[in-house]
Design a protein around this motif. Structure first.
Motif, mmCIF file in Angstrom:
data_model
loop_
_atom_site.group_PDB
_atom_site.id
_atom_site.type_symbol
_atom_site.label_atom_id
_atom_site.label_comp_id
_atom_site.label_asym_id
_atom_site.label_seq_id
_atom_site.Cartn_x
_atom_site.Cartn_y
_atom_site.Cartn_z
ATOM 1 N N ILE A 94 0.577 -1.111 -0.121
ATOM 2 C CA ILE A 94 0.296 -0.165 -0.158
ATOM 3 C C ILE A 94 0.573 1.074 0.362
ATOM 4 O O ILE A 94 0.654 2.735 -0.968
ATOM 5 C CB ILE A 94 -1.669 -0.946 1.089
ATOM 6 N N LEU A 95 1.772 1.322 0.970
ATOM 7 C CA LEU A 95 2.399 2.304 1.093
ATOM 8 C C LEU A 95 3.553 2.623 -0.810
ATOM 9 O O LEU A 95 3.424 3.547 -0.594
ATOM 10 C CB LEU A 95 4.019 1.861 2.242
ATOM 11 N N ALA A 96 3.886 1.570 -1.008
ATOM 12 C CA ALA A 96 4.989 1.614 -2.359
ATOM 13 C C ALA A 96 3.871 2.500 -3.460
ATOM 14 O O ALA A 96 4.053 2.949 -4.221
ATOM 15 C CB ALA A 96 5.436 -0.026 -2.717
ATOM 16 N N THR A 97 2.009 1.653 -3.514
ATOM 17 C CA THR A 97 1.429 2.165 -4.138
ATOM 18 C C THR A 97 1.298 3.852 -4.037
ATOM 19 O O THR A 97 1.465 4.630 -5.090
ATOM 20 C CB THR A 97 -0.048 1.379 -4.275
ATOM 21 N N LEU A 98 1.602 4.335 -2.605
ATOM 22 C CA LEU A 98 1.818 5.937 -2.629
ATOM 23 C C LEU A 98 2.565 6.304 -2.681
ATOM 24 O O LEU A 98 2.531 7.899 -2.746
ATOM 25 C CB LEU A 98 0.866 5.940 -1.584
ATOM 26 N N ALA A 99 3.974 6.237 -2.316
ATOM 27 C CA ALA A 99 5.749 7.104 -1.925
ATOM 28 C C ALA A 99 6.144 6.864 -2.781
ATOM 29 O O ALA A 99 6.136 5.635 -3.988
ATOM 30 C CB ALA A 99 5.758 6.449 -0.579
ATOM 31 N N ASP A 100 6.932 7.348 -3.348
ATOM 32 C CA ASP A 100 8.449 6.928 -4.296
ATOM 33 C C ASP A 100 8.750 6.080 -4.040
ATOM 34 O O ASP A 100 9.366 5.147 -4.920
ATOM 35 C CB ASP A 100 9.227 7.968 -4.472
ATOM 36 N N ARG A 101 9.243 5.444 -2.979
ATOM 37 C CA ARG A 101 10.206 5.039 -1.927
ATOM 38 C C ARG A 101 10.011 4.106 -1.250
ATOM 39 O O ARG A 101 9.623 5.129 -0.140
ATOM 40 C CB ARG A 101 11.560 5.001 -2.291
ATOM 41 N N VAL A 102 9.744 2.635 -0.279
ATOM 42 C CA VAL A 102 9.459 2.311 0.944
ATOM 43 C C VAL A 102 11.095 1.133 1.361
ATOM 44 O O VAL A 102 11.379 0.597 0.420
ATOM 45 C CB VAL A 102 8.339 1.476 0.664
ATOM 46 N N TYR A 103 11.489 1.953 2.100
ATOM 47 C CA TYR A 103 12.328 0.699 3.135
ATOM 48 C C TYR A 103 11.739 0.962 4.362
ATOM 49 O O TYR A 103 11.052 0.674 4.971
ATOM 50 C CB TYR A 103 13.400 1.801 4.058
ATOM 51 N N THR A 104 11.856 -1.063 4.305
ATOM 52 C CA THR A 104 11.146 -2.095 5.053
ATOM 53 C C THR A 104 11.549 -2.742 5.920
ATOM 54 O O THR A 104 12.813 -3.415 5.336
ATOM 55 C CB THR A 104 9.644 -2.682 4.723
#
Length: 216
Positions: A94-104
């Motif tokens: 969900i975050l990746a669909t809304l943000a430029d880059r996700v670090y998890t």
């Protein structure tokens, strides 16, 4: 089972009807196939209004909680986001669909590997996963516009606040090992933060140096 219909019903009955208004978030939840992130035997329950077990004594959060926590991050589309507790990978999707880059960051290797496979299967390539103690954050990639913690902490880890940009948002469950308050903090220019208590919630405990310690 028609997963597209089930997903649409989930969004209408569990997300929109409970007051989630962010249009981009609603579209993301309509798009991301939640059933990909649960065990095949539980796929028919993927769009139910409940958390589900994903193995290793961990859960995939209730859809509404995913939506509420994401909306509180106030993502614009150009954000760099840190997630603590990859779990199934659904929240990261969900975050990746809304943000430029996700670090998890995920401390349990089998979960991290399964999440990577699920994310790759739906073409979300803007997610970096690290197997580590999430409570220390990801210092070499800091600062972040937003940080989300998907496990209950005894307090707000200063280590994570330090990795926020000024104006950055941190959403985290804070409380006992059995029940918490969902909290949002916004970092100020001077390094202090403003705290808002949002709602009661219940998450698995945050394990790590700045959480509940190491798992026995």
């Amino acid at each position: 089972m028609n997963f597209d219909i089930a997903r649409k019903r989930m969004v209408e009955s569990q997300i929109i009807s409970r007051g989630i208004k962010d249009r981009r978030l609603i579209e993301a939840m309509l798009k991301v196939p939640r059933h990909v992130f649960v065990e095949e035997a539980m796929a028919a329950q993927a769009y139910s209004d409940t958390p589900l077990p994903i193995g290793e004594k961990q859960t995939i959060s209730q859809p509404y909680m995913v939506a509420l926590m994401t909306e509180l991050l106030q993502l614009s589309g150009s954000d760099k986001v840190l997630e603590i507790g990859t779990g199934s990978g659904y929240q990261a999707a969900i975050l990746a669909t809304l943000a430029d880059r996700v670090y998890t960051v995920e401390r349990i290797r089998p979960l991290a590997l399964k999440a990577r496979k699920a994310l790759d299967s739906i073409g979300l390539l803007n997610v970096n996963i690290k197997i580590s103690d999430g409570t220390v954050g990801w210092e070499e990639e800091a600062p972040f516009d937003a940080i989300i913690v998907t496990a209950g902490a005894p307090d707000i880890p200063e280590k994570l606040v330090d990795q926020l940009k000024p104006g950055g948002r941190l959403v985290i469950p804070v409380g006992s090992q059995f029940e918490q308050i969902l909290v949002r903090v916004i970092k100020q220019e001077d390094g202090s933060f403003v705290r808002d208590d949002i709602a009661g919630c219940r998450f698995v405990k945050l394990v790590g140096r700045y959480g509940w310690g190491t798992e026995e």
